[in-house]
Scaffold this active site. Sequence first.
Site, PDB file in Angstrom:
ATOM      1  N   ARG A  45      43.985  41.670  51.083  1.00  0.00           N
ATOM      2  CA  ARG A  45      44.920  40.723  50.461  1.00  0.00           C
ATOM      3  C   ARG A  45      45.886  40.095  51.477  1.00  0.00           C
ATOM      4  O   ARG A  45      47.039  39.827  51.147  1.00  0.00           O
ATOM      5  CB  ARG A  45      45.723  41.387  49.333  1.00  0.00           C
ATOM      6  CG  ARG A  45      44.887  41.800  48.148  1.00  0.00           C
ATOM      7  CD  ARG A  45      44.542  40.600  47.302  1.00  0.00           C
ATOM      8  NE  ARG A  45      43.712  40.970  46.170  1.00  0.00           N
ATOM      9  CZ  ARG A  45      44.172  41.181  44.944  1.00  0.00           C
ATOM     10  NH1 ARG A  45      45.438  41.028  44.682  1.00  0.00           N
ATOM     11  NH2 ARG A  45      43.350  41.507  43.986  1.00  0.00           N
ATOM     12  N   ARG A  49      50.140  35.997  48.096  1.00  0.00           N
ATOM     13  CA  ARG A  49      51.514  35.659  47.745  1.00  0.00           C
ATOM     14  C   ARG A  49      52.593  36.160  48.690  1.00  0.00           C
ATOM     15  O   ARG A  49      53.736  35.754  48.572  1.00  0.00           O
ATOM     16  CB  ARG A  49      51.809  36.137  46.319  1.00  0.00           C
ATOM     17  CG  ARG A  49      51.158  35.228  45.290  1.00  0.00           C
ATOM     18  CD  ARG A  49      51.298  35.787  43.908  1.00  0.00           C
ATOM     19  NE  ARG A  49      50.538  37.012  43.800  1.00  0.00           N
ATOM     20  CZ  ARG A  49      50.428  37.726  42.688  1.00  0.00           C
ATOM     21  NH1 ARG A  49      51.058  37.370  41.601  1.00  0.00           N
ATOM     22  NH2 ARG A  49      49.700  38.817  42.671  1.00  0.00           N
ATOM     23  N   ARG A  58      49.244  26.667  47.039  1.00  0.00           N
ATOM     24  CA  ARG A  58      48.629  27.014  45.758  1.00  0.00           C
ATOM     25  C   ARG A  58      49.395  26.442  44.561  1.00  0.00           C
ATOM     26  O   ARG A  58      48.894  26.491  43.432  1.00  0.00           O
ATOM     27  CB  ARG A  58      48.590  28.546  45.609  1.00  0.00           C
ATOM     28  CG  ARG A  58      47.371  29.262  46.163  1.00  0.00           C
ATOM     29  CD  ARG A  58      46.126  29.091  45.315  1.00  0.00           C
ATOM     30  NE  ARG A  58      46.393  29.117  43.881  1.00  0.00           N
ATOM     31  CZ  ARG A  58      46.595  30.199  43.167  1.00  0.00           C
ATOM     32  NH1 ARG A  58      46.526  31.391  43.713  1.00  0.00           N
ATOM     33  NH2 ARG A  58      46.846  30.112  41.870  1.00  0.00           N
ATOM     34  N   ASP A  94      37.639  35.664  44.815  1.00  0.00           N
ATOM     35  CA  ASP A  94      37.992  36.796  43.965  1.00  0.00           C
ATOM     36  C   ASP A  94      36.724  37.485  43.500  1.00  0.00           C
ATOM     37  O   ASP A  94      35.656  36.855  43.440  1.00  0.00           O
ATOM     38  CB  ASP A  94      38.816  36.355  42.749  1.00  0.00           C
ATOM     39  CG  ASP A  94      39.500  37.553  42.111  1.00  0.00           C
ATOM     40  OD1 ASP A  94      40.570  37.957  42.585  1.00  0.00           O
ATOM     41  OD2 ASP A  94      38.931  38.118  41.147  1.00  0.00           O
ATOM     42  N   TYR A 169      36.273  45.339  34.261  1.00  0.00           N
ATOM     43  CA  TYR A 169      36.921  44.108  33.767  1.00  0.00           C
ATOM     44  C   TYR A 169      36.143  43.504  32.600  1.00  0.00           C
ATOM     45  O   TYR A 169      36.738  43.043  31.619  1.00  0.00           O
ATOM     46  CB  TYR A 169      37.059  43.076  34.897  1.00  0.00           C
ATOM     47  CG  TYR A 169      38.198  43.393  35.837  1.00  0.00           C
ATOM     48  CD1 TYR A 169      39.526  43.271  35.425  1.00  0.00           C
ATOM     49  CD2 TYR A 169      37.963  43.831  37.135  1.00  0.00           C
ATOM     50  CE1 TYR A 169      40.572  43.581  36.277  1.00  0.00           C
ATOM     51  CE2 TYR A 169      38.997  44.139  37.993  1.00  0.00           C
ATOM     52  CZ  TYR A 169      40.310  44.017  37.560  1.00  0.00           C
ATOM     53  OH  TYR A 169      41.343  44.334  38.407  1.00  0.00           O
TER      54      TYR A 169
HETATM   55  C1  CP3 Z   1      40.474  44.287  41.686  1.00  0.00           C
HETATM   56  C2  CP3 Z   1      40.349  43.010  42.480  1.00  0.00           C
HETATM   57  C3  CP3 Z   1      40.588  41.698  41.991  1.00  0.00           C
HETATM   58  N1  CP3 Z   1      40.359  40.823  43.038  1.00  0.00           N
HETATM   59  C4  CP3 Z   1      40.004  41.512  44.162  1.00  0.00           C
HETATM   60  C5  CP3 Z   1      39.959  42.886  43.818  1.00  0.00           C
HETATM   61  C6  CP3 Z   1      39.537  43.990  44.747  1.00  0.00           C
HETATM   62  C7  CP3 Z   1      40.627  44.300  45.704  1.00  0.00           C
HETATM   63  C8  CP3 Z   1      41.757  45.100  45.122  1.00  0.00           C
HETATM   64  O1  CP3 Z   1      41.514  46.209  44.676  1.00  0.00           O
HETATM   65  O2  CP3 Z   1      42.881  44.582  45.184  1.00  0.00           O
HETATM   66  C9  CP3 Z   1      39.610  41.007  45.484  1.00  0.00           C
HETATM   67  C10 CP3 Z   1      40.358  39.874  46.067  1.00  0.00           C
HETATM   68  N2  CP3 Z   1      41.141  38.954  45.436  1.00  0.00           N
HETATM   69  C11 CP3 Z   1      41.629  38.065  46.338  1.00  0.00           C
HETATM   70  C12 CP3 Z   1      41.063  38.372  47.603  1.00  0.00           C
HETATM   71  C13 CP3 Z   1      41.270  37.428  48.779  1.00  0.00           C
HETATM   72  C14 CP3 Z   1      41.118  37.823  50.111  1.00  0.00           C
HETATM   73  C15 CP3 Z   1      42.227  38.683  50.694  1.00  0.00           C
HETATM   74  O3  CP3 Z   1      43.167  38.118  51.276  1.00  0.00           O
HETATM   75  O4  CP3 Z   1      42.110  39.920  50.628  1.00  0.00           O
HETATM   76  C16 CP3 Z   1      40.293  39.517  47.445  1.00  0.00           C
HETATM   77  C17 CP3 Z   1      39.506  40.293  48.478  1.00  0.00           C
HETATM   78  C18 CP3 Z   1      42.522  36.935  46.082  1.00  0.00           C
HETATM   79  C19 CP3 Z   1      43.416  37.004  44.922  1.00  0.00           C
HETATM   80  N3  CP3 Z   1      43.094  37.391  43.638  1.00  0.00           N
HETATM   81  C20 CP3 Z   1      44.182  37.247  42.832  1.00  0.00           C
HETATM   82  C21 CP3 Z   1      45.254  36.752  43.603  1.00  0.00           C
HETATM   83  C22 CP3 Z   1      46.624  36.409  43.076  1.00  0.00           C
HETATM   84  C23 CP3 Z   1      46.533  35.080  42.416  1.00  0.00           C
HETATM   85  C24 CP3 Z   1      47.709  34.178  42.729  1.00  0.00           C
HETATM   86  O5  CP3 Z   1      48.047  34.030  43.918  1.00  0.00           O
HETATM   87  O6  CP3 Z   1      48.237  33.599  41.781  1.00  0.00           O
HETATM   88  C25 CP3 Z   1      44.779  36.583  44.905  1.00  0.00           C
HETATM   89  C26 CP3 Z   1      45.517  36.041  46.091  1.00  0.00           C
HETATM   90  C27 CP3 Z   1      44.187  37.519  41.378  1.00  0.00           C
HETATM   91  C28 CP3 Z   1      43.697  38.867  41.029  1.00  0.00           C
HETATM   92  N4  CP3 Z   1      42.375  39.220  40.981  1.00  0.00           N
HETATM   93  C29 CP3 Z   1      42.269  40.561  40.664  1.00  0.00           C
HETATM   94  C30 CP3 Z   1      43.593  41.072  40.525  1.00  0.00           C
HETATM   95  C31 CP3 Z   1      43.936  42.506  40.174  1.00  0.00           C
HETATM   96  C32 CP3 Z   1      44.477  39.999  40.756  1.00  0.00           C
HETATM   97  C33 CP3 Z   1      45.989  40.045  40.838  1.00  0.00           C
HETATM   98  C34 CP3 Z   1      46.657  39.534  39.614  1.00  0.00           C
HETATM   99  C35 CP3 Z   1      48.108  39.210  39.917  1.00  0.00           C
HETATM  100  O7  CP3 Z   1      48.860  40.094  40.320  1.00  0.00           O
HETATM  101  O8  CP3 Z   1      48.465  38.020  39.771  1.00  0.00           O
HETATM  102  C36 CP3 Z   1      40.988  41.285  40.613  1.00  0.00           C
END
Ligand code: CP3
Length: 362
Positions: A45, A49, A58, A94, A169
Amino acid sequence: MAPMSTTITGRARGGEPASGGPADSPFVRACRRQPVPHTPVWFMRQAGRSLPEYREIRAGIPMLESCRRPELVCEITMQPVRRHGVDAAILFSDIVVPVAAAGIDLDIVPGTGPVVADPVRTAADVERLRPITVDDVSFVDEAVRLLVAELGDTPLIGFAGAPFTLASYLVEGGPSRNHVRTKALMYGAPEVWHALCGRLAEITAEFLRVQIRAGVSAVQLFDSWAGALSEADYREYVLPHSTAVLTGLADTGVPRIHFGVGTAELLGAMGEAGADVVGVDWRTPLDAATVRIGPDKAVQGNLDPCLLFAPWPVIEAEVRRILHEGQAAPGHVFNLGHGVLPETDPEVLTRVVELVHDLSAR
Ligand SMILES: Cc1c2[nH]c(c1CCC(=O)O)Cc1[nH]c(c(CCC(=O)O)c1C)Cc1[nH]c(c(CCC(=O)O)c1C)Cc1[nH]c(c(C)c1CCC(=O)O)C2
């Protein structure tokens, strides 16, 4: 960052590292358990953010929509590379992107995560998941090609969600604390469970192959929530499907990383799924993890993401400890034990990169 002036020739094929290029980078070398000039470091990640430049670019664009715009994906993926000098980029996308491409109606809700309109709970529901081809995720293919050209010698990590985490999910309909419905399906209708995970494994494998064909230097399979299972249940209900994904990519020669949270008891089994590198969360010291994983795999981890909020001397001591414990493994990629929290001060991340490089320089 050196701009790429010629075509990409440095990528490893069939496990043979070429000289120069991303295939000879400290990150890929550490994944392959080869000697490195310093311990490579990147952060799960890292694009997101915690970075003001990410929040700015974004603004007003929904998450899934952002993932489908190759130029935007390229810019967001580059941001942490420029800012922190990390040893690898990870594609901005994602884990639910391929599932949406497979026909499941879902959204990523800010502050919540993936939300599925009609959860998948029956054999008929499983039929809604169709196989994907590169045409369903052509935006990923395009983004990876743009990035490989822009990154030069810095490797790009592709990724996907593992069948269990994706299934959670889909079955729950959104994020879940206890995965109750997921486990109810697993124990109550194992044939539906295995059909669901079988399909997810195929979708995941194709999604990773698209990224590998487009030029990523490594892939990470995220089984973030596998730690909810006992080892026996993991072996029965999950391991065959994750193994199908990871061993199915063996012919590509690209290093495979396998990661989950709360997986202390599963580390050995997760390694058996066919990874070259096993990701470890902060609960298990890397030397203890290596005993569980075995001597033929590298490890990745494992600074507690919350530690980045501690005073600097505390962070420094923890980084030293982790580098020391990582020496027990045949290869170590420094990372957090889970993703960067949105409130993290990005300057602390930059300092951690410098510190890891300084302390590990050989
Ligand atoms: C479980 C999981 C998800 N997504 C992901 C996982 C596995 C990794 C982990 O365990 O954290 C994987 C993921 N999601 C994202 C990445 C991008 C690459 C990186 O920088 O790591 C990666 C590798 C971007 C994202 N994916 C997401 C964001 C946030 C969205 C935003 O910026 O508005 C990002 C940058 C959304 C997302 N998508 C998911 C979650 C739990 C969330 C967060 C929700 C929140 O707190 O808003 C599902």
